[in-house]
Write a protein that holds these residues in place. Structure first.
Motif, PDB file in Angstrom:
ATOM      1  N   ASP A  26       0.835  -1.210   0.000  1.00  0.00           N
ATOM      2  CA  ASP A  26       0.000   0.000   0.000  1.00  0.00           C
ATOM      3  C   ASP A  26       0.869   1.259   0.000  1.00  0.00           C
ATOM      4  OD1 ASP A  26      -2.200  -1.648   0.122  1.00  0.00           O
ATOM      5  OD2 ASP A  26      -2.389  -1.503   2.308  1.00  0.00           O
ATOM      6  N   LEU A  27       1.962   1.217   0.750  1.00  0.00           N
ATOM      7  CA  LEU A  27       2.876   2.352   0.800  1.00  0.00           C
ATOM      8  C   LEU A  27       3.534   2.579  -0.558  1.00  0.00           C
ATOM      9  CD1 LEU A  27       4.458   4.542   2.282  1.00  0.00           C
ATOM     10  CD2 LEU A  27       6.020   2.771   3.118  1.00  0.00           C
ATOM     11  N   GLU A  28       3.957   1.512  -1.217  1.00  0.00           N
ATOM     12  CA  GLU A  28       4.592   1.633  -2.532  1.00  0.00           C
ATOM     13  C   GLU A  28       3.621   2.206  -3.566  1.00  0.00           C
ATOM     14  OE1 GLU A  28       6.378  -1.991  -3.830  1.00  0.00           O
ATOM     15  OE2 GLU A  28       7.556  -2.253  -1.991  1.00  0.00           O
ATOM     16  N   THR A  29       2.387   1.753  -3.522  1.00  0.00           N
ATOM     17  CA  THR A  29       1.385   2.259  -4.476  1.00  0.00           C
ATOM     18  C   THR A  29       1.164   3.750  -4.296  1.00  0.00           C
ATOM     19  OG1 THR A  29       0.266   0.105  -4.539  1.00  0.00           O
ATOM     20  CG2 THR A  29      -1.004   2.024  -5.244  1.00  0.00           C
ATOM     21  N   ALA A  30       1.025   4.187  -3.038  1.00  0.00           N
ATOM     22  CA  ALA A  30       0.829   5.614  -2.764  1.00  0.00           C
ATOM     23  C   ALA A  30       2.057   6.417  -3.176  1.00  0.00           C
ATOM     24  CB  ALA A  30       0.528   5.826  -1.289  1.00  0.00           C
ATOM     25  N   TYR A  31       3.233   5.840  -2.975  1.00  0.00           N
ATOM     26  CA  TYR A  31       4.471   6.537  -3.343  1.00  0.00           C
ATOM     27  C   TYR A  31       4.546   6.756  -4.848  1.00  0.00           C
ATOM     28  CZ  TYR A  31       9.457   7.153  -4.306  1.00  0.00           C
ATOM     29  OH  TYR A  31      10.663   7.613  -4.771  1.00  0.00           O
ATOM     30  N   HIS A  32       4.244   5.729  -5.625  1.00  0.00           N
ATOM     31  CA  HIS A  32       4.297   5.864  -7.093  1.00  0.00           C
ATOM     32  C   HIS A  32       3.304   6.915  -7.585  1.00  0.00           C
ATOM     33  CE1 HIS A  32       7.216   2.805  -7.945  1.00  0.00           C
ATOM     34  NE2 HIS A  32       6.528   1.850  -7.326  1.00  0.00           N
ATOM     35  N   GLY A  33       2.182   7.061  -6.892  1.00  0.00           N
ATOM     36  CA  GLY A  33       1.196   8.045  -7.307  1.00  0.00           C
ATOM     37  C   GLY A  33       1.541   9.466  -6.909  1.00  0.00           C
ATOM     38  N   ALA A  34       2.479   9.635  -5.938  1.00  0.00           N
ATOM     39  CA  ALA A  34       2.772  10.968  -5.414  1.00  0.00           C
ATOM     40  C   ALA A  34       4.110  11.534  -5.870  1.00  0.00           C
ATOM     41  CB  ALA A  34       2.751  10.936  -3.884  1.00  0.00           C
ATOM     42  N   ARG A  35       5.085  10.695  -6.187  1.00  0.00           N
ATOM     43  CA  ARG A  35       6.423  11.196  -6.518  1.00  0.00           C
ATOM     44  C   ARG A  35       6.424  11.866  -7.885  1.00  0.00           C
ATOM     45  NH1 ARG A  35       9.040   7.980 -10.250  1.00  0.00           N
ATOM     46  NH2 ARG A  35       8.040   5.967 -10.660  1.00  0.00           N
ATOM     47  N   LEU A  36       7.400  12.771  -8.065  1.00  0.00           N
ATOM     48  CA  LEU A  36       7.530  13.489  -9.332  1.00  0.00           C
ATOM     49  C   LEU A  36       8.616  12.902 -10.214  1.00  0.00           C
ATOM     50  CD1 LEU A  36       7.190  17.161  -8.043  1.00  0.00           C
ATOM     51  CD2 LEU A  36       5.433  15.725  -9.102  1.00  0.00           C
ATOM     52  N   SER A  37       9.610  12.257  -9.603  1.00  0.00           N
ATOM     53  CA  SER A  37      10.702  11.646 -10.365  1.00  0.00           C
ATOM     54  C   SER A  37      11.161  10.390  -9.652  1.00  0.00           C
ATOM     55  CB  SER A  37      11.864  12.638 -10.526  1.00  0.00           C
ATOM     56  OG  SER A  37      12.355  13.027  -9.256  1.00  0.00           O
ATOM     57  N   PRO A  38      11.789   9.444 -10.356  1.00  0.00           N
ATOM     58  CA  PRO A  38      12.219   8.183  -9.733  1.00  0.00           C
ATOM     59  C   PRO A  38      13.175   8.411  -8.565  1.00  0.00           C
ATOM     60  CG  PRO A  38      12.331   8.035 -12.124  1.00  0.00           C
ATOM     61  CD  PRO A  38      12.051   9.462 -11.804  1.00  0.00           C
ATOM     62  N   GLY A  39      12.906   7.730  -7.464  1.00  0.00           N
ATOM     63  CA  GLY A  39      13.770   7.822  -6.296  1.00  0.00           C
ATOM     64  C   GLY A  39      13.549   9.041  -5.435  1.00  0.00           C
ATOM     65  N   GLU A  40      12.643   9.944  -5.841  1.00  0.00           N
ATOM     66  CA  GLU A  40      12.402  11.157  -5.066  1.00  0.00           C
ATOM     67  C   GLU A  40      11.721  10.804  -3.743  1.00  0.00           C
ATOM     68  OE1 GLU A  40      10.062  15.438  -5.543  1.00  0.00           O
ATOM     69  OE2 GLU A  40       9.399  13.662  -6.641  1.00  0.00           O
ATOM     70  N   PRO A  41      12.208  11.353  -2.601  1.00  0.00           N
ATOM     71  CA  PRO A  41      11.550  11.070  -1.316  1.00  0.00           C
ATOM     72  C   PRO A  41      10.222  11.801  -1.190  1.00  0.00           C
ATOM     73  CG  PRO A  41      13.362  12.605  -1.007  1.00  0.00           C
ATOM     74  CD  PRO A  41      13.424  12.166  -2.441  1.00  0.00           C
ATOM     75  N   VAL A  42       9.285  11.181  -0.491  1.00  0.00           N
ATOM     76  CA  VAL A  42       7.957  11.747  -0.251  1.00  0.00           C
ATOM     77  C   VAL A  42       7.634  11.552   1.227  1.00  0.00           C
ATOM     78  CG1 VAL A  42       5.497  11.574  -0.779  1.00  0.00           C
ATOM     79  CG2 VAL A  42       7.175  11.300  -2.599  1.00  0.00           C
ATOM     80  N   ILE A  43       7.022  12.563   1.838  1.00  0.00           N
ATOM     81  CA  ILE A  43       6.624  12.465   3.241  1.00  0.00           C
ATOM     82  C   ILE A  43       5.355  11.624   3.343  1.00  0.00           C
ATOM     83  CG2 ILE A  43       5.896  13.729   5.292  1.00  0.00           C
ATOM     84  CD1 ILE A  43       8.816  14.091   4.605  1.00  0.00           C
ATOM     85  N   VAL A  44       5.390  10.660   4.254  1.00  0.00           N
ATOM     86  CA  VAL A  44       4.245   9.771   4.463  1.00  0.00           C
ATOM     87  C   VAL A  44       4.020   9.609   5.966  1.00  0.00           C
ATOM     88  CG1 VAL A  44       4.688   8.489   2.331  1.00  0.00           C
ATOM     89  CG2 VAL A  44       5.673   7.680   4.485  1.00  0.00           C
ATOM     90  N   SER A  45       2.813   9.195   6.320  1.00  0.00           N
ATOM     91  CA  SER A  45       2.533   8.777   7.695  1.00  0.00           C
ATOM     92  C   SER A  45       2.058   7.337   7.654  1.00  0.00           C
ATOM     93  CB  SER A  45       1.497   9.688   8.358  1.00  0.00           C
ATOM     94  OG  SER A  45       0.274   9.669   7.644  1.00  0.00           O
ATOM     95  N   ILE A  46       2.552   6.556   8.615  1.00  0.00           N
ATOM     96  CA  ILE A  46       2.238   5.124   8.661  1.00  0.00           C
ATOM     97  C   ILE A  46       2.117   4.688  10.120  1.00  0.00           C
ATOM     98  CG2 ILE A  46       3.358   4.595   6.463  1.00  0.00           C
ATOM     99  CD1 ILE A  46       5.173   3.507   9.527  1.00  0.00           C
TER     100      ILE A  46
END
Length: 365
Positions: free
Chosen positions: A190-210
């Motif tokens: 679930d985290l990976e799916t949300a990350y792919h939908g939010a990042r702007l470029s490959p490998g870019e970090p994104v702030i998440v809460s888990i």
């Protein structure tokens, strides 16, 4: 300004006539220390260390503390409330020492209030109240260092920076700055799916809460195990955001200190916003301070000698502000009484010569 220069000239002439250039003595020089020097043994030496204790609990039988303190100024805390059904709460964050090195401040996540422990001796920390004062002089509030470090798997809600490179995910916790690999199990998909939908470029970090836990898992790069984040539940992604600066102590000088209490009177946000935010700033280059009680501005000189502090020659404007004069007057009357100070992380406490708290501030920004 003309009056200030005149006073300096008069003082200089008086000194030359009476003391023939003898150095000026300060009332701070004769002020005795509040407490004896630091104990020769340090409970925070040779980290990591584990502290344990069963503390009084209002509404339950006891509150058991298991505190792990790490050398990178992070900590993990587990609190079990015993009585009926045991309730468990885990916390991670950053620790700092007070300016007098007699108190350790624990600060968890962004919305978690700091906790304070006094360094009592080489093996003991004593839980303090929300004002960093002893609840009572009773060993019932002590947690003691045990003979060996005892790690535990921390489970809690976390906010941090996540990135995915190939199949390898990594998470950097905002509260501690610690970085862990992310296990490919539980809710990691679930985290990976949300990350792919939010990042702007490959490998870019994104702030998440888990919601997750730190547990031992096999290393990806060789034999053995290492601490790894197991994502039990994905909560939310925050595109375009970043972690705020890690918690640290604010310096006495050069910081805008915003008044939160003077005497026993709390400064409400509503009262502060009515005119201006009551605050004070000490400028080390000029040894001058400027501040406001919410209505009138004050400027003057200050003198600092270690943990001792005094404010002198304050000049105040004379403006009447409807609904803001109580705090304004108390602020101005408090300053001449100040003889001591201490910083507890992002909190400044001004004290009289006996150590009684006169006012409390929070670092701005």
């Amino acid at each position: 300004m003309r009056r200030h220069v005149l006073m300096v000239v008069v003082l200089a002439l008086a000194s030359a006539a009476c003391g023939q250039g003898e150095p000026r003595t300060s009332e701070l020089d004769a002020l005795p220390p509040l407490a004896p020097p630091d104990a020769p043994t340090d409970p925070l030496a040779n980290l990591p260390a584990t502290f344990k204790g069963a503390l009084p609990c209002f509404g339950c039988e006891s509150r058991r503390y298991h505190l792990n303190v790490f050398p990178d100024q992070s900590y993990a805390l587990r609190i079990d409330e015993i009585g009926g059904v045991t309730q468990r709460r885990d916390q991670m964050g950053t620790w700092v020492l007070s300016s007098d090195h007699r108190t350790i401040v624990l600060k968890g996540g962004q919305d978690v209030a700091p906790e304070f422990f006094a360094l009592k001796d080489g093996m003991t920390l004593r839980k303090l109240n929300d004002d960093a004062r002893e609840i009572d002089q009773d060993a019932a509030w002590d947690v003691r260092r045990v003979g060996r470090f005892e790690p535990f798997d921390v489970a809690l809600d976390m906010r941090g920076s996540y990135n995915l490179v190939g199949a390898a995910g990594a998470f950097t916790d905002c509260a501690t700055g610690k970085r862990w690999p992310v296990a490919s199990e539980a809710a990691s998909g679930d985290l990976e799916t949300a990350y792919h939908g939010a990042r702007l470029s490959p490998g870019e970090p994104v702030i998440v809460s888990i919601a997750g836990r730190i547990a031992s898992r096999d290393r990806r790069d060789g034999p053995g195990t290492r601490p790894t984040l197991v994502v039990d539940r994905f909560v939310r992604v925050f595109p375009g955001q970043s972690c705020s600066q890690r918690y640290s102590s604010a310096p006495l000088e050069g910081t805008e200190w915003r008044l939160i209490r003077v005497g026993t009177t709390a400064v409400s946000q509503a009262a502060a916003k009515a005119v201006s935010q009551p605050s004070i700033t000490l400028e080390p280059s000029s040894l001058q301070f400027n501040g406001t009680g919410g209505c009138n501005r004050l400027v003057g000189d200050y003198e600092r000698n270690g943990g001792k502090l005094s404010f002198n020659q304050a000049v105040q404007t004379r403006v009447a502000c409807q609904g803001a004069m109580e705090i304004d007057t108390a602020f101005a009357q408090m300053l001449p009484q100040v003889r001591r100070w201490r910083v507890l992380g992002r909190i400044l406490e001004l004290q009289d010569e006996s150590g009684k708290s006169l006012a409390r501030f929070e670092a701005g920004g």
